[in-house]
Each structure stands twice: as C-alpha cells, then as structure tokens.
Design a protein around this motif. Sequence first.
Motif, PDB file in Angstrom:
ATOM      1  N   GLY A  20     -20.884 -73.463-125.853  1.00  0.00           N
ATOM      2  CA  GLY A  20     -22.298 -73.774-125.687  1.00  0.00           C
ATOM      3  C   GLY A  20     -23.201 -72.921-126.551  1.00  0.00           C
ATOM      4  N   TRP A  21     -22.665 -72.397-127.654  1.00  0.00           N
ATOM      5  CA  TRP A  21     -23.425 -71.495-128.506  1.00  0.00           C
ATOM      6  C   TRP A  21     -24.207 -72.216-129.609  1.00  0.00           C
ATOM      7  CZ3 TRP A  21     -19.498 -66.895-129.506  1.00  0.00           C
ATOM      8  CH2 TRP A  21     -19.356 -66.168-128.311  1.00  0.00           C
ATOM      9  N   ALA A  22     -24.062 -73.537-129.679  1.00  0.00           N
ATOM     10  CA  ALA A  22     -24.821 -74.331-130.660  1.00  0.00           C
ATOM     11  C   ALA A  22     -25.233 -75.637-129.983  1.00  0.00           C
ATOM     12  CB  ALA A  22     -23.980 -74.596-131.902  1.00  0.00           C
ATOM     13  N   PRO A  23     -26.089 -75.550-128.956  1.00  0.00           N
ATOM     14  CA  PRO A  23     -26.428 -76.741-128.172  1.00  0.00           C
ATOM     15  C   PRO A  23     -27.271 -77.752-128.945  1.00  0.00           C
ATOM     16  CG  PRO A  23     -27.813 -74.893-127.521  1.00  0.00           C
ATOM     17  CD  PRO A  23     -26.796 -74.347-128.477  1.00  0.00           C
ATOM     18  N   PRO A  86     -21.355 -60.887-152.430  1.00  0.00           N
ATOM     19  CA  PRO A  86     -20.256 -61.629-153.072  1.00  0.00           C
ATOM     20  C   PRO A  86     -18.968 -61.619-152.258  1.00  0.00           C
ATOM     21  CG  PRO A  86     -21.390 -60.234-154.665  1.00  0.00           C
ATOM     22  CD  PRO A  86     -21.927 -59.856-153.320  1.00  0.00           C
ATOM     23  N   GLU A  87     -18.833 -60.620-151.363  1.00  0.00           N
ATOM     24  CA  GLU A  87     -17.632 -60.555-150.533  1.00  0.00           C
ATOM     25  C   GLU A  87     -17.690 -61.493-149.331  1.00  0.00           C
ATOM     26  OE1 GLU A  87     -20.492 -57.551-148.739  1.00  0.00           O
ATOM     27  OE2 GLU A  87     -19.997 -58.326-150.732  1.00  0.00           O
ATOM     28  N   ALA A  88     -18.867 -62.027-149.013  1.00  0.00           N
ATOM     29  CA  ALA A  88     -19.003 -62.923-147.860  1.00  0.00           C
ATOM     30  C   ALA A  88     -18.292 -64.243-148.131  1.00  0.00           C
ATOM     31  CB  ALA A  88     -20.475 -63.173-147.547  1.00  0.00           C
ATOM     32  N   GLY A  89     -17.420 -64.635-147.189  1.00  0.00           N
ATOM     33  CA  GLY A  89     -16.668 -65.860-147.365  1.00  0.00           C
ATOM     34  C   GLY A  89     -17.013 -66.944-146.372  1.00  0.00           C
ATOM     35  N   ALA A  90     -17.746 -66.593-145.303  1.00  0.00           N
ATOM     36  CA  ALA A  90     -18.122 -67.579-144.290  1.00  0.00           C
ATOM     37  C   ALA A  90     -19.365 -67.090-143.551  1.00  0.00           C
ATOM     38  CB  ALA A  90     -16.984 -67.804-143.295  1.00  0.00           C
ATOM     39  N   VAL A  91     -20.207 -68.035-143.142  1.00  0.00           N
ATOM     40  CA  VAL A  91     -21.457 -67.732-142.438  1.00  0.00           C
ATOM     41  C   VAL A  91     -21.538 -68.617-141.195  1.00  0.00           C
ATOM     42  CG1 VAL A  91     -23.980 -67.678-142.574  1.00  0.00           C
ATOM     43  CG2 VAL A  91     -22.618 -67.169-144.618  1.00  0.00           C
ATOM     44  N   LEU A  92     -21.886 -68.003-140.071  1.00  0.00           N
ATOM     45  CA  LEU A  92     -22.035 -68.726-138.808  1.00  0.00           C
ATOM     46  C   LEU A  92     -23.420 -68.468-138.241  1.00  0.00           C
ATOM     47  CD1 LEU A  92     -18.622 -67.695-137.161  1.00  0.00           C
ATOM     48  CD2 LEU A  92     -19.095 -69.753-138.524  1.00  0.00           C
ATOM     49  N   HIS A  93     -24.138 -69.539-137.909  1.00  0.00           N
ATOM     50  CA  HIS A  93     -25.464 -69.413-137.303  1.00  0.00           C
ATOM     51  C   HIS A  93     -25.460 -70.134-135.962  1.00  0.00           C
ATOM     52  CE1 HIS A  93     -29.661 -69.504-136.437  1.00  0.00           C
ATOM     53  NE2 HIS A  93     -29.774 -70.802-136.660  1.00  0.00           N
ATOM     54  N   THR A  94     -25.758 -69.394-134.901  1.00  0.00           N
ATOM     55  CA  THR A  94     -25.701 -69.942-133.543  1.00  0.00           C
ATOM     56  C   THR A  94     -27.035 -69.770-132.827  1.00  0.00           C
ATOM     57  OG1 THR A  94     -24.805 -67.821-132.784  1.00  0.00           O
ATOM     58  CG2 THR A  94     -23.222 -69.583-133.289  1.00  0.00           C
ATOM     59  N   HIS A  95     -27.189 -70.550-131.744  1.00  0.00           N
ATOM     60  CA  HIS A  95     -28.383 -70.486-130.898  1.00  0.00           C
ATOM     61  C   HIS A  95     -27.920 -70.174-129.476  1.00  0.00           C
ATOM     62  CE1 HIS A  95     -30.788 -73.533-133.613  1.00  0.00           C
ATOM     63  NE2 HIS A  95     -30.354 -72.489-134.277  1.00  0.00           N
ATOM     64  N   THR A  96     -27.702 -68.907-129.192  1.00  0.00           N
ATOM     65  CA  THR A  96     -27.255 -68.530-127.852  1.00  0.00           C
ATOM     66  C   THR A  96     -28.414 -67.974-127.046  1.00  0.00           C
ATOM     67  OG1 THR A  96     -26.693 -66.248-128.385  1.00  0.00           O
ATOM     68  CG2 THR A  96     -25.005 -67.915-128.816  1.00  0.00           C
ATOM     69  N   VAL A  97     -28.270 -68.011-125.736  1.00  0.00           N
ATOM     70  CA  VAL A  97     -29.317 -67.485-124.859  1.00  0.00           C
ATOM     71  C   VAL A  97     -29.485 -65.982-125.090  1.00  0.00           C
ATOM     72  CG1 VAL A  97     -29.974 -67.064-122.460  1.00  0.00           C
ATOM     73  CG2 VAL A  97     -29.012 -69.281-123.116  1.00  0.00           C
ATOM     74  N   ASN A  98     -28.374 -65.242-125.155  1.00  0.00           N
ATOM     75  CA  ASN A  98     -28.470 -63.784-125.295  1.00  0.00           C
ATOM     76  C   ASN A  98     -29.194 -63.375-126.578  1.00  0.00           C
ATOM     77  OD1 ASN A  98     -27.017 -63.272-122.909  1.00  0.00           O
ATOM     78  ND2 ASN A  98     -25.066 -63.431-123.976  1.00  0.00           N
ATOM     79  N   SER A  99     -28.790 -63.957-127.706  1.00  0.00           N
ATOM     80  CA  SER A  99     -29.415 -63.571-128.973  1.00  0.00           C
ATOM     81  C   SER A  99     -30.867 -64.029-129.038  1.00  0.00           C
ATOM     82  CB  SER A  99     -28.624 -64.137-130.158  1.00  0.00           C
ATOM     83  OG  SER A  99     -28.640 -65.552-130.166  1.00  0.00           O
ATOM     84  N   THR A 100     -31.151 -65.188-128.474  1.00  0.00           N
ATOM     85  CA  THR A 100     -32.512 -65.714-128.510  1.00  0.00           C
ATOM     86  C   THR A 100     -33.453 -64.868-127.662  1.00  0.00           C
ATOM     87  OG1 THR A 100     -31.665 -67.956-128.859  1.00  0.00           O
ATOM     88  CG2 THR A 100     -33.941 -67.757-128.122  1.00  0.00           C
ATOM     89  N   VAL A 101     -33.022 -64.526-126.457  1.00  0.00           N
ATOM     90  CA  VAL A 101     -33.867 -63.720-125.563  1.00  0.00           C
ATOM     91  C   VAL A 101     -34.041 -62.311-126.116  1.00  0.00           C
ATOM     92  CG1 VAL A 101     -34.055 -62.699-123.271  1.00  0.00           C
ATOM     93  CG2 VAL A 101     -33.325 -65.083-123.511  1.00  0.00           C
ATOM     94  N   LEU A 102     -32.949 -61.670-126.531  1.00  0.00           N
ATOM     95  CA  LEU A 102     -33.063 -60.308-127.059  1.00  0.00           C
ATOM     96  C   LEU A 102     -33.951 -60.252-128.293  1.00  0.00           C
ATOM     97  CD1 LEU A 102     -29.568 -58.577-126.838  1.00  0.00           C
ATOM     98  CD2 LEU A 102     -31.725 -57.771-125.885  1.00  0.00           C
ATOM     99  N   GLY A 169     -32.121 -67.155-133.031  1.00  0.00           N
ATOM    100  CA  GLY A 169     -30.698 -66.919-132.853  1.00  0.00           C
ATOM    101  C   GLY A 169     -30.127 -65.973-133.887  1.00  0.00           C
ATOM    102  N   LEU A 170     -28.795 -65.950-133.933  1.00  0.00           N
ATOM    103  CA  LEU A 170     -28.049 -65.019-134.781  1.00  0.00           C
ATOM    104  C   LEU A 170     -27.457 -65.740-135.980  1.00  0.00           C
ATOM    105  CD1 LEU A 170     -26.452 -62.282-135.255  1.00  0.00           C
ATOM    106  CD2 LEU A 170     -24.642 -63.301-133.840  1.00  0.00           C
ATOM    107  N   THR A 171     -27.521 -65.097-137.135  1.00  0.00           N
ATOM    108  CA  THR A 171     -26.778 -65.511-138.321  1.00  0.00           C
ATOM    109  C   THR A 171     -25.863 -64.356-138.687  1.00  0.00           C
ATOM    110  OG1 THR A 171     -28.582 -66.910-139.138  1.00  0.00           O
ATOM    111  CG2 THR A 171     -26.926 -66.218-140.738  1.00  0.00           C
ATOM    112  N   CYS A 172     -24.552 -64.607-138.753  1.00  0.00           N
ATOM    113  CA  CYS A 172     -23.625 -63.534-139.100  1.00  0.00           C
ATOM    114  C   CYS A 172     -22.606 -64.035-140.110  1.00  0.00           C
ATOM    115  CB  CYS A 172     -22.932 -62.980-137.853  1.00  0.00           C
ATOM    116  SG  CYS A 172     -21.818 -64.130-137.036  1.00  0.00           S
ATOM    117  N   TRP A 173     -21.887 -63.116-140.721  1.00  0.00           N
ATOM    118  CA  TRP A 173     -20.947 -63.485-141.770  1.00  0.00           C
ATOM    119  C   TRP A 173     -19.759 -62.532-141.785  1.00  0.00           C
ATOM    120  CZ3 TRP A 173     -25.960 -61.867-142.564  1.00  0.00           C
ATOM    121  CH2 TRP A 173     -26.135 -60.582-143.087  1.00  0.00           C
ATOM    122  N   GLY A 174     -18.767 -62.888-142.596  1.00  0.00           N
ATOM    123  CA  GLY A 174     -17.594 -62.059-142.762  1.00  0.00           C
ATOM    124  C   GLY A 174     -16.889 -62.408-144.052  1.00  0.00           C
TER     125      GLY A 174
END
Length: 203
Positions: A20-23, A86-102, A169-174
Amino acid sequence: MTTSQLDQLVAACHWIGAKGWAPATGGNMSVRENGEFCLLSESGKDKGTLTSGDFIRVSIADNSVASGRKPSAETGLHTLIYRLFPEAGAVLHTHTVNSTVLSRVEKGAALKLQGYEMQKTLAGQSSHLDSVSIALFDNDQDIAALAGRIESFAAVNPLRYGFLLRGHGLTCWGRDVNEARRHLEGLEFLFQCELQLRLLEAK
C-alpha cells in the motif's frame, strides 16, 4: 542494464503495491538502462500490477521520449538523480503515510535520524550513533523548478539515499534495484519509528 534488473524492478513494484505504499496509481519507479536512458513507469498505472511493458525509455539528458508514450509526472526527478549520481541504478518514489506525515511535521530543511540500529540498512552506515540526514524540499507542481532546487542543494550539500517532498512522499535510490529496495524498506521503518517516538513524546 540486464533484463533481470527490469524484472527485479517489476517485482519491487508489486511488493510496493502489496504494502500500500503507492496507492491509487501514485508513485513512480525507474531503472537505469545505460548512460543515456532509463526505463520509467508509465503514468496512471497501478504499481501493484505493472509489467515490463509498462516502462518507457526516457532520455536522461533531456527527458525526451521517442515512443510518444507518457511517463510519470516526476520524470524530471528521476533523470536528475541519474545525472547527479552516476552510480545510481534504480529510483523508487512512494506515497506512504509515514513519509507524508513526517514531511509535514518536520519544519526543518532535513529530517535527522539517530539512535536506530536499522540505520545500518543504508549503504555506508555502520553505527546507530551516526546521524542520518534526509533532505526535505517543499512540494511543487513545476517539476523543472523543483528539480532545479534539488540540484542547487546537491551542489553544496550531501544528498544520500533519498529525499522527502513535503506532503508528498519519499524518493530514494540505490546502485541497483535491490539496494534501492533495501533503502526504501529501511527508511520506511525508520520513519515509522520516528513518527511513533514523536507521538509518544508529545503526550
């Protein structure tokens, strides 16, 4: 990029959808194809049911899409991350309650996390005694302007793991899908702990 990376991204999207992190078709995910292109989730798709055919090739340099299909509204944030890191190989952006409220509760320019053992889920973190800073930016419907602000910030400040957009929300990568997924899960756990701690301290 190997086919397995796209397959892993599709699996990660299904996992994100199940949590439920991307409703309501929210969120967007991508993987770097090579130095020139990334594959980004198509706009308006349920992340829990994405297939490999739902990802669109986008130019990292200028956000152009030769196919004419419509990628996510936040395309410019994904391509910015691939240009900045340049080292980033993937990006994830989610809309969670915790990240949105914080992101709304925290009034500073960054969310500071310290004292949590799970900080070690983040690449390069080895101790709960260290401080992890997750940058916070005001949300903006003008993605080009928002990307410009983030790029200016990153030019003079460390920007690792991800960032928060207020009320968004949060945008993170790795380095690859698995690391991005670990960062997402680790940060979400830390956000939940931090939110619960602030609620208890407020009583």
